[in-house]
Design a protein around this motif. Structure first.
Motif, PDB file in Angstrom:
ATOM      1  N   TYR A 111       0.906  -1.173  -0.045  1.00 21.93           N
ATOM      2  CA  TYR A 111      -0.053  -0.006  -0.121  1.00 21.93           C
ATOM      3  C   TYR A 111       0.751   1.163   0.049  1.00 21.93           C
ATOM      4  O   TYR A 111       1.894   1.305   0.741  1.00 21.93           O
ATOM      5  CB  TYR A 111      -1.008  -0.056   1.031  1.00 21.93           C
ATOM      6  N   LYS A 112       0.583   2.316  -1.092  1.00 21.77           N
ATOM      7  CA  LYS A 112       1.274   3.231  -0.979  1.00 21.77           C
ATOM      8  C   LYS A 112       0.401   4.547  -0.982  1.00 21.77           C
ATOM      9  O   LYS A 112      -0.771   4.656  -1.521  1.00 21.77           O
ATOM     10  CB  LYS A 112       2.244   3.550  -2.187  1.00 21.77           C
ATOM     11  N   ASN A 113       0.757   5.482  -0.078  1.00 23.00           N
ATOM     12  CA  ASN A 113      -0.112   6.661   0.033  1.00 23.00           C
ATOM     13  C   ASN A 113       0.744   8.041  -0.225  1.00 23.00           C
ATOM     14  O   ASN A 113       1.841   8.321   0.423  1.00 23.00           O
ATOM     15  CB  ASN A 113      -0.420   6.619   1.446  1.00 23.00           C
ATOM     16  N   ASN A 114       0.209   8.827  -1.166  1.00 26.01           N
ATOM     17  CA  ASN A 114       1.093  10.060  -1.685  1.00 26.01           C
ATOM     18  C   ASN A 114       0.624  11.118  -0.839  1.00 26.01           C
ATOM     19  O   ASN A 114       1.643  12.066  -1.107  1.00 26.01           O
ATOM     20  CB  ASN A 114       0.345  10.243  -3.073  1.00 26.01           C
ATOM     21  N   ILE A 115      -0.205  11.072   0.103  1.00 27.03           N
ATOM     22  CA  ILE A 115      -0.465  12.312   0.665  1.00 27.03           C
ATOM     23  C   ILE A 115       0.574  12.370   1.728  1.00 27.03           C
ATOM     24  O   ILE A 115       0.986  13.323   2.123  1.00 27.03           O
ATOM     25  CB  ILE A 115      -1.903  12.206   1.518  1.00 27.03           C
TER      26      ILE A 115
END
Length: 283
Positions: A111-115
Motif C-alpha cells: 500500500y502506497k499513500n501519496n498524501i
C-alpha cells in the motif's frame, strides 16, 4: 530541435492531464518477470535436465499482480496461482529451496499513500506474516523525449538510478561462496538504471511495486533482472476503494531486510549440512 521536442512534450503533458482528470480510479494488471540464469558449475547434468530446471526457475520467477489505485493511494497485490507439484527427492528439495528464495516475501500487499508519503507492505516471509511500515523514498526521475504505445496508451519514458534490491543474475543457491559467486551476489547491492514508461491518459502518481512519482500511471518498468509490464487496465468512474493491509508483525524496512539476510544464511547453512549428511550416507 531538441529544445522544440521538449516544448512539445511539455505541452502534451499539460494537455493530457487536463483532459484525463477523470481517469484516476481503477485497476491495472501486471506481469512480473525476474530473469534468473542458473549456474550449474561443474555438475554432471545433461542439457535436457538443465533446460528443464531453467524452465521451472523461469516459471517460479513469473508472477501476476494487480494494482488498485485512486488519486491518492494504491494497493499492489499478487494474484493467486496454482502450486506446481515439484515431486520428491533431492532435486525436489533443491527446487523447493530455490522457490523459497525467489519468493521471499511473496504473496504480499503493498500500500502506497501519496498524501503522507508512506507505505505499508504485508509480506509472508517463510510462513510468518510481517507488516513493513516506512516512508516512501523519493525517486529522482528524469523524463526523456522518447514516446511509445503500450496497449492503446501513449507512454513517455523516464529513467532513474536506484539501489538494486533484486536477485543476482547468476543464481547459485546452496553453493559454497567462491570468488565468482561473491561477485554475482554483489549485484544485489549495486546501483542500477531503472526505465519506466508512464501514460498521462491516467494521471495518477502510481505504479507497480515501489515505483511511483511520475505524472501518470506507470505501465512498464525495466530494472536490473526485473521486467514489469501492464497487460490490462480497468477504469472505474465511481472511485476505487483502496485499504491498507493491517495484519502482520509491525517492522520497518531496515529491520526486515536484516531479517531476510539472516534467514537466507540459515537456509544456505541448513542446505549444506543436509547435503553433507547425504554424502556420508552414500559412502
Amino acid at each position: 530541435m531538441k529544445h522544440l521536442n521538449k516544448v512539445i512534450i511539455l505541452f502534451v503533458l499539460i494537455f493530457s492531464v487536463a483532459i484525463s482528470a477523470q481517469n484516476t480510479n481503477g485497476k491495472a494488471y501486471y506481469i512480473v518477470k525476474n530473469t534468473v540464469k542458473m549456474n550449474f558449475g561443474n555438475r554432471q547434468i545433461s542439457e535436457a535436465q538443465k533446460a528443464m530446471i531453467q524452465e521451472r526457475i523461469n516459471s517460479m520467477s513469473t508472477n501476476n499482480f494487480v494494482l488498485s489505485f485512486n488519486k491518492n493511494s494504491s494497493l499492489y497485490a499478487e494474484e493467486e496461482k496454482l502450486e506446481q507439484d515439484q515431486g520428491n527427492g533431492i532435486m525436489a528439495q533443491r527446487m523447493g529451496m530455490v522457490k523459497m528464495i525467489l519468493n521471499q516475501g511473496s504473496g504480499g500487499k503493498l500500500y502506497k499513500n501519496n498524501i503522507d508519503n508512506t507505505y505499508k507492505n504485508q509480506l509472508d516471509l517463510y510462513g510468518k506474516l510481517f507488516l513493513i511500515q516506512d516512508s516512501l523514498k523519493t525517486i529522482d526521475w528524469k523524463i526523456t523525449d522518447d514516446i511509445k504505445t503500450i496497449g492503446k496508451h501513449t507512454c513517455f519514458k523516464a529513467t532513474a538510478i536506484i539501489k538494486n534490491r533484486g536477485l543476482p543474475t547468476n543464481f547459485r543457491p546452496g553453493e559454497q561462496q567462491t570468488d565468482d559467486s561473491r561477485e554475482d551476489r554483489k549485484i544485489a547491492d549495486e546501483m542500477i538504471i531503472v526505465t519506466a514508461w508512464f501514460t498521462l491518459d491516467i494521471p495518477v502518481s502510481q505504479g507497480p511495486a515501489m515505483y511511483y512519482g511520475l505524472p501518470g500511471l506507470i505501465l512498464e518498468v525495466n530494472a536490473g533482472n526485473t521486467t514489469i509490464l501492464c497487460s490490462k487496465i480497468e477504469l472505474n468512474k465511481e472511485g476505487e476503494t483502496v485499504n491498507p493491509p493491517k495484519k502482520g508483525k509491525k517492522i520497518n524496512q531496515e529491520k526486515y531486510d536484516e531479517l531476510v539476510k539472516k534467514k537466507a544464511k540459515e537456509i544456505r547453512e541448513n542446505f549444506q549440512r543436509g547435503r553433507g549428511a547425504l554424502g556420508r550416507r552414500g559412502n
